[in-house]
Enzyme design. Structure first.
Site, PDB file in Angstrom:
ATOM      1  N   LYS A 157      15.494   4.073   8.425  1.00  0.00           N
ATOM      2  CA  LYS A 157      15.307   4.874   7.494  1.00  0.00           C
ATOM      3  C   LYS A 157      14.653   6.092   8.335  1.00  0.00           C
ATOM      4  CE  LYS A 157      13.399   7.240   4.001  1.00  0.00           C
ATOM      5  NZ  LYS A 157      13.342   8.403   4.776  1.00  0.00           N
ATOM      6  N   GLU A 232       1.761   2.234  12.075  1.00  0.00           N
ATOM      7  CA  GLU A 232       1.359   3.498  13.065  1.00  0.00           C
ATOM      8  C   GLU A 232       1.098   4.747  12.040  1.00  0.00           C
ATOM      9  OE1 GLU A 232       1.070   2.649  16.134  1.00  0.00           O
ATOM     10  OE2 GLU A 232       2.244   1.038  16.487  1.00  0.00           O
ATOM     11  N   CYS A 267       0.481  12.492  16.803  1.00  0.00           N
ATOM     12  CA  CYS A 267      -0.292  11.430  15.887  1.00  0.00           C
ATOM     13  C   CYS A 267      -1.588  11.324  16.862  1.00  0.00           C
ATOM     14  CB  CYS A 267       0.221  10.093  15.493  1.00  0.00           C
ATOM     15  SG  CYS A 267       1.066   9.406  16.886  1.00  0.00           S
ATOM     16  N   GLU A 365      -6.617  15.048   9.215  1.00  0.00           N
ATOM     17  CA  GLU A 365      -5.577  15.488  10.236  1.00  0.00           C
ATOM     18  C   GLU A 365      -4.651  16.607   9.837  1.00  0.00           C
ATOM     19  OE1 GLU A 365      -2.192  12.702  10.074  1.00  0.00           O
ATOM     20  OE2 GLU A 365      -1.982  12.414  12.451  1.00  0.00           O
TER      21      GLU A 365
END
Ligand code: NAD
Length: 463
Positions: A157, A232, A267, A365
């Protein structure tokens, strides 16, 4: 449902993509399960699987330029990066797992007399991989390569923001000889990911994305069939320069690249720069200079190093973060949207000098080109600040004394720690993943196979 998609580069119409619904997901899961049970892939010898995956790698290589262009148009990443890094990195990952799978052995355990005890690894069955938009092809391949090498059927996906490269490579997989229904791409929004994570006939979800979605996937697994979940997730990684590091220009250049490459949508970006008070002024002077190399430009120009922000929603999210930052820290550089006339989404490199590490710009973040500088006075304080975060994906430390640098690395609570560089070595041999709320499970390396296999103990009794 057909959805019109536009490029973040300049808003140009790209194509209409079919987004799946629940019925499509159910059909795909059924076919993937049947394919797994048929043994068309799962029962092939590791050597046979290797040959198919290597052929697939060769086809990706033959189509490298088309793939790079597709990825650039879809995601706004610079063509220089997709050509030299994203696509070759994905091929390298695929070939690494193709090569490793017929060299991965089980074990025979020294047991009591009359018993033969074996430990073997088997595929899980049907695995769903749900991936984000920041490295569409690479993140997909980090999951496809080990899960397919292991013999699973896989449903991929892609992010609704970047589905094109996934669709393209699936076509090439069939051409390479991957049996039908072993790999299915399910383009769509978050609801498709939710259908997959709630599904009763999926054995594992391998996810890369935000912590918010990761939590939903864990809840879905717990409330359905306890499928295996690996996550993750995000990061707010510290990059610590110690006062004894001799080449501050090199460290400053690397610190700029650590946060501004890929427009900060990494990330493991070095989004917190920790500077000792004695070198702060010098490093900031160098950093402001080095940051100029990361002004965004036209992603289709081969000279461009930084491209577009993925879409208007994310652009606004970053600009909001910057506005909040201005109230709590000192803006040293940038802070504005640029290249508006292009019709795309771009933000200049932005740097804040933070009064302390607890301001939101130094904690949350941003996933954009925004660096928070934090000042420290002692090494103990630097380690404490570095670890005082919910995340634990990556960290770096720079020291003139490599032994001391390694000692600090041991104290940093992160899945990847770099000494005297920031993520300069790209190697599929190295595991990648997080401590704490950056997730669990590892992509890349031999450890990735653990996410896609069961371990079986078989014991034979002989008279
Ligand atoms: P996201 O969580 O919004 O979306 C990721 C994927 O999950 C997309 O495909 C999305 O459609 C899907 N999704 C959305 N809602 C879902 C639901 N309820 N159930 C299942 N799937 C759902 O993340 P994003 O904005 O695409 O990516 C940015 C995030 O990814 C950042 O936090 C970044 O740090 C993280 N990231 C982590 C790594 C890593 O390796 N640790 C790598 C790249 C990106």
């Amino acid at each position: 449902m057909l959805v019109n998609r536009h490029s973040p580069i300049d808003g140009r119409f790209l194509e209409s993509v079919y987004y799946c619904d629940k019925n499509d997901v159910d059909k795909a899961v059924l076919k993937a399960r049947r394919a797994f049970q048929s043994g068309s892939w799962s029962n092939k010898t590791p050597k046979e699987r290797k040959e198919v995956l290597k052929r697939w790698g060769q086809l990706l290589r033959n189509h490298l330029n088309e793939l790079a262009l597709l990825e650039t148009l879809d995601s706004g990443k610079p063509i220089s990066a997709t050509t030299s890094s994203d696509v070759p990195g994905a091929i390298d990952c695929l070939e690494w797992f193709a090569e490793v799978i017929d060299k991965t052995h089980g074990a025979v355990i020294p047991s009591e007399q009359n018993f033969l005890s074996m430990v073997t690894r088997e595929p899980l069955g049907v695995v769903a991989a749900i991936v984000p938009w920041n490295y569409p092809l690479l993140m997909a391949m980090w999951k496809l390569a080990p899960s397919l090498a292991m013999g699973n059927s896989v449903l991929l996906k892609p992010s609704e923001k970047t589905p094109l490269s996934a669709i393209y490579i699936a076509k090439l997989a069939l051409e390479a000889g991957l049996p039908k229904d072993v790999l299915t791409v399910l383009p769509g929004r978050g609801d498709v990911g939710a259908f997959l994570s709630h599904h009763l006939d999926i054995d594992a979800i391998s996810f890369t994305g935000s912590g918010k979605t990761g939590r939903k996937i864990m809840i879905a697994s717990a409330s359905s069939n306890l499928k295996r979940v690996s996550l993750e997730l995000g990061g707010k990684s510290p990059n610590i320069i110690l006062p004894d590091y001799p080449d501050l220009k090199r460290a400053a250049r690397s610190a700029a690249a650590a946060i501004f490459m890929n427009a900060g949508a990494i990330c493991s970006a070095g989004s917190r720069l920790l500077l000792h008070r004695n070198i702060k002024e010098k490093v900031l002077e160098l950093l402001l200079e080095e940051s100029q190399a990361f002004q965004p430009g036209d992603p289709l120009n081969p000279a461009t190093t930084v491209g577009a922000i993925i879409d208007e929603i994310h652009l606004k999210y970053i600009l909001n973060g910057i506005e909040k930052g201005k109230k709590e820290a000192k803006l040293l550089l940038g802070g504005k949207q640029v290249r508006k006339e292009s019709g795309g989404f771009y933000i200049e490199p932005t740097i804040f000098d933070c009064p302390h590490h607890k301001v939101s710009i130094a904690k949350e973040e941003i996933f954009g080109p925004v660096l928070s500088v934090i000042t420290y006075d002692t090494i103990e304080e630097a380690i404490k600040i570095a670890n005082d975060t919910e995340y634990g994906l990556a960290a770096a430390v720079w020291s003139g004394d490599t032994g001391f640098g390694l000692k600090i690395a041991k104290d940093l609570r992160a899945g990847s720690v770099w000494v005297n560089h920031y993520d300069d070595l790209s190697d599929t041999n190295l595991p990648f993943g997080g401590y704490k709320q950056s997730g669990f499970g590892r992509d890349n390396s031999i450890h990735a196979l653990e996410k896609y296999s069961e371990i079986k103990a078989t014991v034979l009794y002989t008279e």
